[in-house]
Write a protein that holds these residues in place. Structure first.
Motif, PDB file in Angstrom:
ATOM      1  N   VAL A 190       9.417  -0.084  -7.283  1.00  0.00           N
ATOM      2  CA  VAL A 190       8.424  -0.905  -6.600  1.00  0.00           C
ATOM      3  C   VAL A 190       7.120  -0.139  -6.442  1.00  0.00           C
ATOM      4  O   VAL A 190       7.108   1.085  -6.302  1.00  0.00           O
ATOM      5  N   GLU A 191       6.031  -0.899  -6.468  1.00  0.00           N
ATOM      6  CA  GLU A 191       4.698  -0.336  -6.258  1.00  0.00           C
ATOM      7  C   GLU A 191       3.867  -1.382  -5.502  1.00  0.00           C
ATOM      8  O   GLU A 191       3.974  -2.576  -5.791  1.00  0.00           O
ATOM      9  N   THR A 192       3.054  -0.928  -4.570  1.00  0.00           N
ATOM     10  CA  THR A 192       2.194  -1.830  -3.810  1.00  0.00           C
ATOM     11  C   THR A 192       0.738  -1.521  -4.120  1.00  0.00           C
ATOM     12  O   THR A 192       0.303  -0.377  -3.990  1.00  0.00           O
ATOM     13  N   PHE A 193       0.017  -2.552  -4.543  1.00  0.00           N
ATOM     14  CA  PHE A 193      -1.394  -2.411  -4.901  1.00  0.00           C
ATOM     15  C   PHE A 193      -2.245  -3.330  -4.031  1.00  0.00           C
ATOM     16  O   PHE A 193      -1.785  -4.399  -3.606  1.00  0.00           O
ATOM     17  N   PRO A 210       1.179   3.879  -1.866  1.00  0.00           N
ATOM     18  CA  PRO A 210       2.577   4.238  -1.569  1.00  0.00           C
ATOM     19  C   PRO A 210       2.844   4.406  -0.081  1.00  0.00           C
ATOM     20  O   PRO A 210       3.996   4.328   0.356  1.00  0.00           O
ATOM     21  N   GLU A 211       1.795   4.634   0.722  1.00  0.00           N
ATOM     22  CA  GLU A 211       1.980   4.853   2.157  1.00  0.00           C
ATOM     23  C   GLU A 211       2.476   3.600   2.878  1.00  0.00           C
ATOM     24  O   GLU A 211       2.916   3.669   4.028  1.00  0.00           O
ATOM     25  N   THR A 212       2.417   2.445   2.210  1.00  0.00           N
ATOM     26  CA  THR A 212       2.881   1.202   2.832  1.00  0.00           C
ATOM     27  C   THR A 212       4.383   0.992   2.672  1.00  0.00           C
ATOM     28  O   THR A 212       4.939   0.081   3.287  1.00  0.00           O
ATOM     29  N   SER A 213       5.018   1.834   1.853  1.00  0.00           N
ATOM     30  CA  SER A 213       6.397   1.565   1.436  1.00  0.00           C
ATOM     31  C   SER A 213       7.400   2.555   2.002  1.00  0.00           C
ATOM     32  O   SER A 213       7.080   3.714   2.289  1.00  0.00           O
ATOM     33  N   VAL A 214       8.624   2.063   2.144  1.00  0.00           N
ATOM     34  CA  VAL A 214       9.773   2.908   2.468  1.00  0.00           C
ATOM     35  C   VAL A 214      10.657   2.911   1.226  1.00  0.00           C
ATOM     36  O   VAL A 214      11.235   1.884   0.862  1.00  0.00           O
ATOM     37  N   PHE A 215      10.740   4.049   0.557  1.00  0.00           N
ATOM     38  CA  PHE A 215      11.510   4.123  -0.673  1.00  0.00           C
ATOM     39  C   PHE A 215      12.957   4.519  -0.378  1.00  0.00           C
ATOM     40  O   PHE A 215      13.252   5.204   0.613  1.00  0.00           O
ATOM     41  N   TYR A 253      15.152   0.668  -3.482  1.00  0.00           N
ATOM     42  CA  TYR A 253      13.728   0.464  -3.779  1.00  0.00           C
ATOM     43  C   TYR A 253      13.101   1.825  -4.079  1.00  0.00           C
ATOM     44  O   TYR A 253      12.759   2.573  -3.171  1.00  0.00           O
ATOM     45  N   GLN A 254      12.941   2.118  -5.362  1.00  0.00           N
ATOM     46  CA  GLN A 254      12.470   3.432  -5.780  1.00  0.00           C
ATOM     47  C   GLN A 254      10.970   3.411  -6.065  1.00  0.00           C
ATOM     48  O   GLN A 254      10.400   2.388  -6.436  1.00  0.00           O
ATOM     49  N   SER A 259      11.551  -2.502   3.037  1.00  0.00           N
ATOM     50  CA  SER A 259      10.886  -1.635   2.058  1.00  0.00           C
ATOM     51  C   SER A 259       9.401  -1.457   2.353  1.00  0.00           C
ATOM     52  O   SER A 259       8.705  -0.772   1.609  1.00  0.00           O
ATOM     53  N   PHE A 260       8.899  -2.086   3.433  1.00  0.00           N
ATOM     54  CA  PHE A 260       7.567  -1.802   3.960  1.00  0.00           C
ATOM     55  C   PHE A 260       7.724  -0.980   5.232  1.00  0.00           C
ATOM     56  O   PHE A 260       8.713  -1.128   5.968  1.00  0.00           O
TER      57      PHE A 260
END
Length: 296
Positions: free
Chosen positions: A202-205, A213-218, A222-223, A279-280
């Protein structure tokens, strides 16, 4: 004290759902997040998704979550060119005449999630096993009880065009672009790629295609994709269409595919992860939630 993982087991879940869907949703929310659901003053995105699902009018959601009926809505909006080819619709898998279908296609039910069969070579398809699986999925009560709009969908089987992105050299699966919209305004784009049964990258743009990437919990599921996904060719059109489709709703996720530089509509989702997105980050869920204005 009950452990979180033991809260929803066996017939207890069914009984709680019959008595109070809101209570069961609260338990799902607590199990996923470790937090108490606040029905009187929902704040983060998960809370607002659950509130909208169980405390607001969701009658319009049903047709838009229906993978077959939503096609009519997309046509009316003027985006028929985004739809995959439709080969057939059936109420029972035994009605399918496989001779009329092309060599590769996708079979799915219109009312569930993950109820897809990708057929890359029809000659190798076990029709008996396929029909048994499809008919089993048709009987599934997807959505009970925290997503009641799915329960109102008449279950059907549809056969659609198989999409193959020949320009995709970095993902083993189609790249899935999920545009999260709050009150008709696209906020972020979540990209899913290299999807397997148990994990996905996953990637958030943001809307300018900057990676966040700071918005996500990997996790193992969810890698971190590392922000390597190229800016889509149809980015601006994707955003404009998501804005139009979501204009009448407090929050909505609109999914797209881009195959060989052509944009395709995926689906419209009102209850991302059943209102238990993990995952956020908590801060980002709160930031998104504050942008959702609930109906009075």
């Amino acid at each position: 004290m009950l452990k979180k993982e033991n809260l929803l087991v066996g017939g207890v879940k069914h009984l709680i759902g019959l008595i109070s869907p809101k209570l069961l949703a609260s338990l799902y929310y607590y199990k996923a997040t470790g937090k108490i659901m606040d029905w009187s003053n929902p704040k983060d995105l998960n809370e607002k998704i659950l509130w909208l699902s169980l405390c607001s009018d969701t009658s319009e959601w049903t047709d838009l979550a229906d993978k077959y009926k939503v096609r009519e809505f997309i046509e009316r909006k003027g985006y028929g060119d985004l739809l995959t080819k439709l080969y057939g619709v059936w109420e029972n898998a035994n009605e399918i005449d496989y001779k009329t279908l092309p060599n590769h296609f996708v079979l799915k039910t219109n009312h569930g999630s993950g109820t897809n069969i990708i057929v890359k070579d029809k000659s190798k398809l076990n029709i008996k096993a396929t029909n048994e699986q499809l008919n089993k999925w048709l009987k599934m009560k997807f959505g009970w009880p925290v997503e009641p709009h799915y329960l109102r969908i008449k279950p059907l089987i549809i056969a659609e065009e198989f999409l193959e992105d020949k320009e995709n050299v970095f993902s083993s699966s189609l790249v899935d672009y999920k545009v999260y919209c709050m009150n008709g305004k696209p906020e972020i784009i979540r990209v899913y790629h290299n999807r397997t049964k148990n994990s996905v990258f996953v990637e958030t743009f943001d809307l300018e295609w900057n990676y966040h990437p700071e918005t996500s919990v990997f996790s193992r599921q969810y890698q971190d994709g590392g922000g390597k996904t190229h800016r889509p060719y149809n980015l601006h059109r994707m955003i404009d269409i998501a804005r139009n489709l979501s204009s009448d709703f407090p929050q909505l996720r609109v999914d797209f595919y881009e195959v060989n530089k052509k944009l395709y509509f995926g689906e419209m989702t009102f209850t991302s992860n059943q209102g238990t997105i993990t995952s956020f980050t908590n801060d980002f869920l709160m930031e998104l939630g504050q942008k959702v204005i609930l109906p009075i």
